[in-house]
Write a protein that holds these residues in place. Structure first.
Motif, PDB file in Angstrom:
ATOM      1  N   ILE A  20       4.084 -30.929 -51.643  1.00  8.85           N
ATOM      2  CA  ILE A  20       4.507 -29.703 -52.327  1.00  8.85           C
ATOM      3  C   ILE A  20       5.282 -30.051 -53.587  1.00  8.85           C
ATOM      4  CG2 ILE A  20       5.704 -27.499 -52.071  1.00  8.85           C
ATOM      5  CD1 ILE A  20       5.599 -27.836 -49.072  1.00  8.85           C
ATOM      6  N   GLN A  21       5.003 -29.327 -54.651  1.00 10.81           N
ATOM      7  CA  GLN A  21       5.729 -29.532 -55.896  1.00 10.81           C
ATOM      8  C   GLN A  21       7.163 -29.007 -55.763  1.00 10.81           C
ATOM      9  OE1 GLN A  21       4.301 -27.329 -59.234  1.00 10.81           O
ATOM     10  NE2 GLN A  21       4.055 -25.423 -58.099  1.00 10.81           N
ATOM     11  N   PRO A  22       8.093 -29.449 -56.621  1.00  8.25           N
ATOM     12  CA  PRO A  22       9.455 -28.931 -56.583  1.00  8.25           C
ATOM     13  C   PRO A  22       9.474 -27.404 -56.652  1.00  8.25           C
ATOM     14  CG  PRO A  22       9.348 -30.831 -58.022  1.00  8.25           C
ATOM     15  CD  PRO A  22       7.927 -30.506 -57.638  1.00  8.25           C
ATOM     16  N   GLU A  23      10.257 -26.804 -55.755  1.00  9.35           N
ATOM     17  CA  GLU A  23      10.385 -25.352 -55.611  1.00  9.35           C
ATOM     18  C   GLU A  23       9.108 -24.688 -55.102  1.00  9.35           C
ATOM     19  OE1 GLU A  23      12.281 -23.282 -58.779  1.00  9.35           O
ATOM     20  OE2 GLU A  23      13.878 -24.762 -58.982  1.00  9.35           O
ATOM     21  N   GLY A  24       8.141 -25.496 -54.652  1.00 11.32           N
ATOM     22  CA  GLY A  24       6.982 -24.919 -53.987  1.00 11.32           C
ATOM     23  C   GLY A  24       7.394 -24.296 -52.656  1.00 11.32           C
ATOM     24  N   GLU A  25       6.644 -23.307 -52.216  1.00  7.87           N
ATOM     25  CA  GLU A  25       7.020 -22.550 -51.023  1.00  7.87           C
ATOM     26  C   GLU A  25       6.284 -23.060 -49.785  1.00  7.87           C
ATOM     27  OE1 GLU A  25       7.666 -18.137 -51.833  1.00  7.87           O
ATOM     28  OE2 GLU A  25       6.373 -18.706 -53.507  1.00  7.87           O
ATOM     29  N   PHE A  26       6.920 -22.882 -48.625  1.00  7.98           N
ATOM     30  CA  PHE A  26       6.316 -23.328 -47.372  1.00  7.98           C
ATOM     31  C   PHE A  26       6.647 -22.355 -46.249  1.00  7.98           C
ATOM     32  CE2 PHE A  26      10.613 -24.666 -46.756  1.00  7.98           C
ATOM     33  CZ  PHE A  26      10.808 -24.657 -45.376  1.00  7.98           C
ATOM     34  N   ALA A  27       5.778 -22.365 -45.224  1.00 13.41           N
ATOM     35  CA  ALA A  27       6.031 -21.624 -43.990  1.00 13.41           C
ATOM     36  C   ALA A  27       5.539 -22.465 -42.824  1.00 13.41           C
ATOM     37  CB  ALA A  27       5.324 -20.269 -44.003  1.00 13.41           C
ATOM     38  N   LEU A  28       6.371 -22.594 -41.802  1.00 15.48           N
ATOM     39  CA  LEU A  28       6.055 -23.349 -40.596  1.00 15.48           C
ATOM     40  C   LEU A  28       6.072 -22.413 -39.400  1.00 15.48           C
ATOM     41  CD1 LEU A  28       8.647 -26.250 -41.114  1.00 15.48           C
ATOM     42  CD2 LEU A  28       6.311 -26.149 -42.029  1.00 15.48           C
ATOM     43  N   ALA A  29       5.127 -22.587 -38.491  1.00 13.99           N
ATOM     44  CA  ALA A  29       5.121 -21.785 -37.266  1.00 13.99           C
ATOM     45  C   ALA A  29       4.610 -22.646 -36.121  1.00 13.99           C
ATOM     46  CB  ALA A  29       4.273 -20.523 -37.433  1.00 13.99           C
ATOM     47  N   GLY A  30       4.623 -22.044 -34.905  1.00 15.78           N
ATOM     48  CA  GLY A  30       4.357 -22.807 -33.704  1.00 15.78           C
ATOM     49  C   GLY A  30       5.658 -23.329 -33.120  1.00 15.78           C
ATOM     50  N   VAL A  31       6.769 -22.739 -33.551  1.00 18.21           N
ATOM     51  CA  VAL A  31       8.110 -23.167 -33.159  1.00 18.21           C
ATOM     52  C   VAL A  31       8.732 -22.066 -32.305  1.00 18.21           C
ATOM     53  CG1 VAL A  31      10.400 -23.855 -34.007  1.00 18.21           C
ATOM     54  CG2 VAL A  31       8.341 -24.431 -35.325  1.00 18.21           C
ATOM     55  N   ILE A  32       9.292 -22.437 -31.161  1.00 16.06           N
ATOM     56  CA  ILE A  32      10.009 -21.449 -30.356  1.00 16.06           C
ATOM     57  C   ILE A  32      11.488 -21.457 -30.746  1.00 16.06           C
ATOM     58  CG2 ILE A  32       8.377 -21.515 -28.447  1.00 16.06           C
ATOM     59  CD1 ILE A  32      10.324 -23.300 -26.935  1.00 16.06           C
ATOM     60  N   GLU A  33      12.186 -20.395 -30.363  1.00 20.78           N
ATOM     61  CA  GLU A  33      13.550 -20.169 -30.839  1.00 20.78           C
ATOM     62  C   GLU A  33      14.472 -21.360 -30.562  1.00 20.78           C
ATOM     63  OE1 GLU A  33      16.772 -16.483 -30.798  1.00 20.78           O
ATOM     64  OE2 GLU A  33      15.191 -16.591 -29.287  1.00 20.78           O
ATOM     65  N   GLU A  34      14.314 -21.981 -29.399  1.00 21.68           N
ATOM     66  CA  GLU A  34      15.175 -23.094 -29.024  1.00 21.68           C
ATOM     67  C   GLU A  34      14.943 -24.344 -29.879  1.00 21.68           C
ATOM     68  OE1 GLU A  34      14.709 -20.290 -25.668  1.00 21.68           O
ATOM     69  OE2 GLU A  34      13.316 -21.313 -27.026  1.00 21.68           O
ATOM     70  N   GLN A  35      13.829 -24.390 -30.604  1.00 19.59           N
ATOM     71  CA  GLN A  35      13.497 -25.565 -31.413  1.00 19.59           C
ATOM     72  C   GLN A  35      13.838 -25.388 -32.892  1.00 19.59           C
ATOM     73  OE1 GLN A  35       9.340 -25.415 -30.437  1.00 19.59           O
ATOM     74  NE2 GLN A  35       9.510 -26.953 -28.806  1.00 19.59           N
ATOM     75  N   VAL A  36      14.226 -24.183 -33.283  1.00 18.15           N
ATOM     76  CA  VAL A  36      14.431 -23.878 -34.697  1.00 18.15           C
ATOM     77  C   VAL A  36      15.506 -24.767 -35.313  1.00 18.15           C
ATOM     78  CG1 VAL A  36      15.316 -22.129 -36.298  1.00 18.15           C
ATOM     79  CG2 VAL A  36      13.566 -21.518 -34.634  1.00 18.15           C
ATOM     80  N   GLU A  37      16.607 -24.969 -34.605  1.00 19.33           N
ATOM     81  CA  GLU A  37      17.694 -25.772 -35.167  1.00 19.33           C
ATOM     82  C   GLU A  37      17.249 -27.208 -35.412  1.00 19.33           C
ATOM     83  OE1 GLU A  37      22.367 -27.016 -34.261  1.00 19.33           O
ATOM     84  OE2 GLU A  37      21.278 -25.688 -32.877  1.00 19.33           O
ATOM     85  N   ASP A  38      16.538 -27.794 -34.453  1.00 19.91           N
ATOM     86  CA  ASP A  38      16.084 -29.176 -34.611  1.00 19.91           C
ATOM     87  C   ASP A  38      15.105 -29.313 -35.771  1.00 19.91           C
ATOM     88  OD1 ASP A  38      17.624 -30.034 -32.492  1.00 19.91           O
ATOM     89  OD2 ASP A  38      15.990 -29.919 -31.030  1.00 19.91           O
ATOM     90  N   VAL A  39      14.156 -28.389 -35.860  1.00 23.29           N
ATOM     91  CA  VAL A  39      13.184 -28.443 -36.956  1.00 23.29           C
ATOM     92  C   VAL A  39      13.888 -28.234 -38.298  1.00 23.29           C
ATOM     93  CG1 VAL A  39      11.133 -27.367 -37.960  1.00 23.29           C
ATOM     94  CG2 VAL A  39      11.292 -27.670 -35.484  1.00 23.29           C
ATOM     95  N   SER A  40      14.801 -27.286 -38.345  1.00 18.12           N
ATOM     96  CA  SER A  40      15.519 -27.001 -39.594  1.00 18.12           C
ATOM     97  C   SER A  40      16.343 -28.198 -40.046  1.00 18.12           C
ATOM     98  CB  SER A  40      16.430 -25.782 -39.397  1.00 18.12           C
ATOM     99  OG  SER A  40      15.679 -24.627 -39.093  1.00 18.12           O
ATOM    100  N   ASN A  41      16.980 -28.880 -39.110  1.00 15.71           N
ATOM    101  CA  ASN A  41      17.795 -30.048 -39.471  1.00 15.71           C
ATOM    102  C   ASN A  41      16.943 -31.129 -40.130  1.00 15.71           C
ATOM    103  OD1 ASN A  41      20.160 -28.923 -38.507  1.00 15.71           O
ATOM    104  ND2 ASN A  41      20.003 -29.888 -36.489  1.00 15.71           N
ATOM    105  N   VAL A  42      15.722 -31.328 -39.645  1.00 17.04           N
ATOM    106  CA  VAL A  42      14.834 -32.321 -40.248  1.00 17.04           C
ATOM    107  C   VAL A  42      14.391 -31.868 -41.637  1.00 17.04           C
ATOM    108  CG1 VAL A  42      12.572 -33.435 -40.058  1.00 17.04           C
ATOM    109  CG2 VAL A  42      14.033 -33.215 -38.033  1.00 17.04           C
TER     110      VAL A  42
END
Length: 300
Positions: free
Chosen positions: A251-273
């Protein structure tokens, strides 16, 4: 012609044996179904997930000339699996290979934005209508994670953008992006069936000439150092975290992204990475605990 169905409920560890038993007893088909309304996630590479309790159904051709003795079959099966509940029923003949079509209906993602099974009429002819044959690949819009990605695409400015659809499944997200104005979509999946389904659905929607799809090594060779404006990835938490550095390079700088397939309990771990490479701007939840994480690539 009639068909006899014998249903047996077994633990996950007994499924292979039950399936082999039915086939050895002349079943023309064996199907598996959930016995306890248990959700399954999209499989990781090499996995074939099953429910904890599974209804294994053997289907037998049952005619006046060649009747099936259901009681005898059930007794034999019970001898092999004595603790498994068992029952049978009869069905009239029908086109089984297309019977699953009855379960699909058009899905409204947003105003003037629909997913329409290819054999049905679009509810709004002047809307953005994604024609879809679900086939054998993951991604129909019915699942919350797919819906969340489609919803995000519908609210994102895709005009003349280059989009990466990573883990494309049926191709529904890449096709949607093109119908919503993207210039080019590069899609990839580890499953050859997904590559085929994506091509078929792109052709069905008249956007095949704007889409490249291939296995990861083919994708890497074709994309070859380009930078995408948009990236969507509907996979699972573990591979999403492992792929974060690779996504950052796509992705280029300031390019946008969306991730899914994540359950609520995993959001913090994915976000930290992802915080190491991206600004996380929004977390959206649907159907109790399925989540979408979206934002932008760091500017430098």
């Amino acid at each position: 012609m009639k068909w006899l169905q014998i249903h047996i409920t077994v633990d996950q560890a007994q499924v292979d044996f039950a399936e082999t038993l039915f086939l050895s007893l002349g079943a023309v088909s064996v199907t598996l179904d959930d016995a306890e309304n248990q959700d399954l996630l999209e499989p990781l590479p090499g996995e074939t997930p099953l429910w904890n309790k599974v209804i294994v159904t053997g289907i037998y051709q049952h005619t006046d000339d060649a009747p099936v003795d259901a009681e005898l079959l059930m007794q034999f099966i019970t001898d092999q699996l004595p603790n498994a509940p068992i029952r049978f029923d009869e069905l009239e003949d029908q086109a089984w290979e297309r019977a699953w079509m009855d379960y699909y209906e058009p899905i409204e993602i947003a105003n003037k934005f629909w997913i329409v099974p290819e054999w049905l009429e679009a509810p709004e002819a002047d809307a953005v209508n994604i024609k879809l044959d679900p086939g054998l690949a993951f991604g129909t819009g019915n699942h919350a994670s797919t819906f969340l990605c489609l919803q995000w695409l519908g609210k994102t400015n895709l005009k003349d953008k280059i989009v990466v659809d990573y883990g494309c499944g049926s191709g529904i997200l890449g096709v949607a992006a093109l119908l919503l104005g993207a210039k080019k979509v590069y899609a990839t999946d580890i499953d050859p069936q997904a590559v085929l389904a994506t091509k078929q659905n792109a052709e069905l929607n008249g956007v095949l000439d704007q889409l490249f799809v291939g296995l990861p090594e083919e994708f890497n060779a074709e994309f070859n150092g380009q930078k995408a404006d948009i990236l969507v990835a509907n996979i699972l938490a573990a591979p999403l975290m492992a792929l974060a550095p690779e996504f950052a390079n796509l992705i280029q700088p300031e390019g946008e992204f969306a991730l899914a397939g994540v359950i609520e309990e995993q959001v913090e771990d994915v976000s930290n990475v992802y915080n190491a490479f991206f600004d996380i701007l929004n977390i959206e939840k649907r159907e109790e605990n399925w989540c979408r994480i979206s934002g932008k690539r760091h500017s430098v």
